[in-house]
Design a protein around this motif. Structure first.
Motif, PDB file in Angstrom:
ATOM      1  N   LYS A  65       0.811  -1.229   0.000  1.00  0.00           N
ATOM      2  CA  LYS A  65       0.000   0.000   0.000  1.00  0.00           C
ATOM      3  C   LYS A  65       0.846   1.283   0.000  1.00  0.00           C
ATOM      4  CE  LYS A  65      -4.114  -1.806   2.280  1.00  0.00           C
ATOM      5  NZ  LYS A  65      -5.057  -1.637   3.381  1.00  0.00           N
ATOM      6  N   ASP A 101     -10.110   2.811   2.635  1.00  0.00           N
ATOM      7  CA  ASP A 101     -10.241   2.080   3.899  1.00  0.00           C
ATOM      8  C   ASP A 101     -11.029   2.874   4.944  1.00  0.00           C
ATOM      9  OD1 ASP A 101      -8.915  -0.243   3.172  1.00  0.00           O
ATOM     10  OD2 ASP A 101      -6.956   0.465   3.864  1.00  0.00           O
ATOM     11  N   GLY A 125      -3.321   2.100  17.723  1.00  0.00           N
ATOM     12  CA  GLY A 125      -2.473   1.804  16.565  1.00  0.00           C
ATOM     13  C   GLY A 125      -2.133   3.059  15.802  1.00  0.00           C
ATOM     14  N   GLY A 127      -0.301   2.575  12.578  1.00  0.00           N
ATOM     15  CA  GLY A 127       0.239   2.080  11.311  1.00  0.00           C
ATOM     16  C   GLY A 127      -0.600   2.576  10.146  1.00  0.00           C
ATOM     17  N   GLY A 128      -0.447   1.934   8.999  1.00  0.00           N
ATOM     18  CA  GLY A 128      -1.133   2.358   7.772  1.00  0.00           C
ATOM     19  C   GLY A 128      -2.642   2.428   7.948  1.00  0.00           C
ATOM     20  N   ASN A 149      -0.592   4.309  20.829  1.00  0.00           N
ATOM     21  CA  ASN A 149       0.196   3.292  20.122  1.00  0.00           C
ATOM     22  C   ASN A 149       1.325   2.787  21.008  1.00  0.00           C
ATOM     23  OD1 ASN A 149       0.649   1.790  17.718  1.00  0.00           O
ATOM     24  ND2 ASN A 149       2.454   3.055  17.297  1.00  0.00           N
ATOM     25  N   THR A 151       4.389   2.235  20.122  1.00  0.00           N
ATOM     26  CA  THR A 151       5.492   3.172  19.892  1.00  0.00           C
ATOM     27  C   THR A 151       4.890   4.577  19.841  1.00  0.00           C
ATOM     28  OG1 THR A 151       6.406   1.441  18.490  1.00  0.00           O
ATOM     29  CG2 THR A 151       7.472   3.602  18.363  1.00  0.00           C
ATOM     30  N   SER A 188      -2.402  -4.603  14.630  1.00  0.00           N
ATOM     31  CA  SER A 188      -2.504  -5.960  14.096  1.00  0.00           C
ATOM     32  C   SER A 188      -2.363  -6.987  15.217  1.00  0.00           C
ATOM     33  CB  SER A 188      -1.449  -6.164  13.010  1.00  0.00           C
ATOM     34  OG  SER A 188      -0.193  -5.713  13.475  1.00  0.00           O
ATOM     35  N   ALA A 189      -2.492  -6.530  16.491  1.00  0.00           N
ATOM     36  CA  ALA A 189      -2.269  -7.420  17.639  1.00  0.00           C
ATOM     37  C   ALA A 189      -3.133  -8.679  17.574  1.00  0.00           C
ATOM     38  CB  ALA A 189      -2.534  -6.661  18.942  1.00  0.00           C
ATOM     39  N   PRO A 196      -4.020  -5.180  22.829  1.00  0.00           N
ATOM     40  CA  PRO A 196      -3.241  -4.011  23.273  1.00  0.00           C
ATOM     41  C   PRO A 196      -3.418  -3.809  24.782  1.00  0.00           C
ATOM     42  CG  PRO A 196      -4.520  -3.474  21.316  1.00  0.00           C
ATOM     43  CD  PRO A 196      -4.976  -4.837  21.773  1.00  0.00           C
ATOM     44  N   MET A 211     -10.421  -3.933  13.566  1.00  0.00           N
ATOM     45  CA  MET A 211     -10.284  -3.991  12.104  1.00  0.00           C
ATOM     46  C   MET A 211     -10.008  -5.412  11.614  1.00  0.00           C
ATOM     47  SD  MET A 211      -8.350  -0.612  10.879  1.00  0.00           S
ATOM     48  CE  MET A 211      -8.872   1.004  11.377  1.00  0.00           C
ATOM     49  N   GLY A 235     -13.959  -6.327  11.687  1.00  0.00           N
ATOM     50  CA  GLY A 235     -13.629  -5.514  10.513  1.00  0.00           C
ATOM     51  C   GLY A 235     -14.111  -6.054   9.173  1.00  0.00           C
ATOM     52  N   LEU A 239     -14.048  -4.199   5.424  1.00  0.00           N
ATOM     53  CA  LEU A 239     -13.499  -4.776   4.198  1.00  0.00           C
ATOM     54  C   LEU A 239     -14.487  -4.637   3.038  1.00  0.00           C
ATOM     55  CD1 LEU A 239     -11.191  -6.695   2.999  1.00  0.00           C
ATOM     56  CD2 LEU A 239     -12.898  -8.486   3.301  1.00  0.00           C
ATOM     57  N   GLN A 242     -14.833  -0.845   2.124  1.00  0.00           N
ATOM     58  CA  GLN A 242     -13.766  -0.252   1.302  1.00  0.00           C
ATOM     59  C   GLN A 242     -13.866  -0.742  -0.132  1.00  0.00           C
ATOM     60  OE1 GLN A 242     -10.927  -1.860  -0.093  1.00  0.00           O
ATOM     61  NE2 GLN A 242     -11.546  -3.845   0.723  1.00  0.00           N
TER      62      GLN A 242
HETATM   63  P1  NDP Z   1       0.899  -1.861  10.227  1.00  0.00           P
HETATM   64  O1  NDP Z   1       1.871  -2.988  10.213  1.00  0.00           O
HETATM   65  O2  NDP Z   1       1.124  -0.653   9.404  1.00  0.00           O
HETATM   66  O3  NDP Z   1       0.712  -1.337  11.757  1.00  0.00           O
HETATM   67  C1  NDP Z   1       0.562  -2.256  12.816  1.00  0.00           C
HETATM   68  C2  NDP Z   1       0.115  -1.515  14.069  1.00  0.00           C
HETATM   69  O4  NDP Z   1      -0.184  -2.492  15.069  1.00  0.00           O
HETATM   70  C3  NDP Z   1       1.177  -0.597  14.662  1.00  0.00           C
HETATM   71  O5  NDP Z   1       0.543   0.499  15.283  1.00  0.00           O
HETATM   72  C4  NDP Z   1       1.854  -1.508  15.717  1.00  0.00           C
HETATM   73  O6  NDP Z   1       2.448  -0.801  16.782  1.00  0.00           O
HETATM   74  C5  NDP Z   1       0.647  -2.237  16.243  1.00  0.00           C
HETATM   75  N1  NDP Z   1       0.921  -3.540  16.850  1.00  0.00           N
HETATM   76  C6  NDP Z   1       1.343  -4.670  16.233  1.00  0.00           C
HETATM   77  N2  NDP Z   1       1.425  -5.685  17.103  1.00  0.00           N
HETATM   78  C7  NDP Z   1       1.035  -5.201  18.320  1.00  0.00           C
HETATM   79  C8  NDP Z   1       0.894  -5.763  19.617  1.00  0.00           C
HETATM   80  N3  NDP Z   1       1.173  -7.039  19.855  1.00  0.00           N
HETATM   81  N4  NDP Z   1       0.447  -4.962  20.612  1.00  0.00           N
HETATM   82  C9  NDP Z   1       0.148  -3.678  20.372  1.00  0.00           C
HETATM   83  N5  NDP Z   1       0.267  -3.075  19.171  1.00  0.00           N
HETATM   84  C10 NDP Z   1       0.715  -3.825  18.153  1.00  0.00           C
HETATM   85  O7  NDP Z   1      -0.503  -2.552   9.876  1.00  0.00           O
HETATM   86  P2  NDP Z   1      -1.806  -1.832   9.291  1.00  0.00           P
HETATM   87  O8  NDP Z   1      -1.977  -0.553  10.018  1.00  0.00           O
HETATM   88  O9  NDP Z   1      -1.757  -1.836   7.820  1.00  0.00           O
HETATM   89  O10 NDP Z   1      -2.961  -2.868   9.701  1.00  0.00           O
HETATM   90  C11 NDP Z   1      -3.392  -3.007  11.040  1.00  0.00           C
HETATM   91  C12 NDP Z   1      -4.476  -4.069  11.102  1.00  0.00           C
HETATM   92  O11 NDP Z   1      -5.654  -3.622  10.467  1.00  0.00           O
HETATM   93  C13 NDP Z   1      -4.056  -5.366  10.402  1.00  0.00           C
HETATM   94  O12 NDP Z   1      -4.370  -6.440  11.258  1.00  0.00           O
HETATM   95  C14 NDP Z   1      -4.913  -5.406   9.158  1.00  0.00           C
HETATM   96  O13 NDP Z   1      -5.243  -6.746   8.814  1.00  0.00           O
HETATM   97  C15 NDP Z   1      -6.159  -4.621   9.598  1.00  0.00           C
HETATM   98  N6  NDP Z   1      -6.832  -3.967   8.462  1.00  0.00           N
HETATM   99  C16 NDP Z   1      -8.135  -4.299   8.206  1.00  0.00           C
HETATM  100  C17 NDP Z   1      -8.818  -3.705   7.166  1.00  0.00           C
HETATM  101  C18 NDP Z   1     -10.221  -4.090   6.905  1.00  0.00           C
HETATM  102  O14 NDP Z   1     -10.733  -3.753   5.830  1.00  0.00           O
HETATM  103  N7  NDP Z   1     -10.900  -4.735   7.833  1.00  0.00           N
HETATM  104  C19 NDP Z   1      -8.175  -2.714   6.293  1.00  0.00           C
HETATM  105  C20 NDP Z   1      -6.800  -2.394   6.667  1.00  0.00           C
HETATM  106  C21 NDP Z   1      -6.174  -3.041   7.711  1.00  0.00           C
HETATM  107  P3  NDP Z   1       3.965  -0.227  16.657  1.00  0.00           P
HETATM  108  O15 NDP Z   1       3.864   1.038  15.868  1.00  0.00           O
HETATM  109  O16 NDP Z   1       4.385   0.000  18.051  1.00  0.00           O
HETATM  110  O17 NDP Z   1       4.750  -1.291  15.947  1.00  0.00           O
END
Ligand code: NDP
Length: 265
Positions: A65, A101, A125, A127-128, A149, A151, A188-189, A196, A211, A235, A239, A242
């Motif tokens: 992405k 999304d 969270g 992330g993306g 988050n 981090t 994505s925990a 979390p 999600m 989520g 899906l 989107q």
């Molecule tokens: P990224 O890899 O970009 O980000 C992951 C995020 O999860 C970060 O904030 C990370 O924290 C955090 N994280 C990962 N593991 C843990 C944990 N064990 N405890 C706490 N925080 C954690 O992923 P995306 O943002 O792209 O996706 C996130 C989730 O959303 C995925 O599971 C994806 O499948 C889902 N998703 C669902 C969609 C839908 O249509 N239903 C659409 C898009 C995504 P840190 O920054 O500290 O690493």
């Protein structure tokens, strides 16, 4: 017939082909939508070949992405702010990038009668996926969105991109006794069986959204339910939502989400 793809790595698990084929039948559109596995170093080349061969559009999923953003000739505001693209349209040889999304999430929340206007939202969270939903959530005029988050620096950097005083950034353990109407898990925990580490007191009488989706409740949602959450929603609706927004962009018709969601469940 107009050709569409979803590109990812891995891709076998993708439900996008069945969703888009169902939308096409429902709206009587003639199109072909397939999933395609792309080697990690072949993304740009694969998309450009598809454009040359007359492809009309593509969805992009993990892990491409962010890379997709870099191959676009033009981007929507929401794609720029998300820093990620999940929908490509090919028009006159040019690549247009969008991110649907956030729209998918907001529509699913509204379909589930979750109040967003004037509500206090906790977004877990940074992330993306989290980045992509901030602008569409702000458009619903919530009172506040706190982004927490693991981090913290990433949550801070996310809010700095928006320059909006409704946003604030915290670490999971700094949430204290704040009260939220809605908690959205955009980490994505759940994929690794984790939750979390937020205080369970935050869950009581709060709507909780994850999600992630699956056959059973996700770890976050089952924990939320045990601890008094008002509603728990996964989520899958995001899906389908989107996908519906991508379909609307490509075909100019709005497909109906509820029957597709029912079919997938
Ligand atoms: P990224 O890899 O970009 O980000 C992951 C995020 O999860 C970060 O904030 C990370 O924290 C955090 N994280 C990962 N593991 C843990 C944990 N064990 N405890 C706490 N925080 C954690 O992923 P995306 O943002 O792209 O996706 C996130 C989730 O959303 C995925 O599971 C994806 O499948 C889902 N998703 C669902 C969609 C839908 O249509 N239903 C659409 C898009 C995504 P840190 O920054 O500290 O690493």
């Amino acid at each position: 017939m107009d050709q569409y793809r979803v590109y990812g790595n891995p891709i076998k698990q993708s439900r996008s082909p069945i969703i888009h084929q169902t939308f096409a039948q429902q709206t009587q559109q003639q199109l072909n939508y397939k999933s395609e596995y792309v080697e990690l170093d072949q993304f740009e080349q694969t998309v450009k070949e598809f454009v040359t061969n007359g492809g009309k559009g593509a969805n992009i999923t993990v892990p491409f992405k962010e890379q997709a953003l870099t191959i676009c000739d033009q981007l929507t505001e929401r794609a720029k702010l998300a820093g990620a693209v999940n929908t490509l349209s090919f028009i006159d040889g040019k690549i247009l990038g969008d991110n649907t999304d956030g729209q998918g999430l907001v529509q699913d929340l509204l379909n589930n009668n979750v109040q967003l206007k004037n509500s206090r939202i906790l977004l877990l969270g940074a992330g993306g996926a989290a980045k992509g939903v901030v602008l569409p959530l702000l458009a619903q005029q919530p009172e506040t969105i706190v982004i927490a988050n693991r981090t913290i620096a990433k949550a801070e950097s996310l809010i700095n991109n928006f320059n909006n005083n409704k946003l604030s950034a915290l670490g999971f353990l700094e949430l204290g006794n704040e009260k939220f109407d809605l908690i959205i898990n955009a980490t994505s925990a759940s994929l690794s069986g984790n939750v979390p580490p937020i205080a369970k007191e935050l869950l009581a009488n709060t709507d909780c959204y994850d999600m992630v989706y699956g056959k059973e409740l996700t770890p976050f949602l089952s924990w939320a339910k045990e601890n008094g959450a008002k509603k728990v929603i996964d989520g899958l609706g995001m899906l389908v939502g989107q996908a519906a927004e991508s379909f609307r962009i490509w075909r100019g018709v709005q497909p109906e989400v509820a029957t597709v969601l029912q079919k997938l469940r």
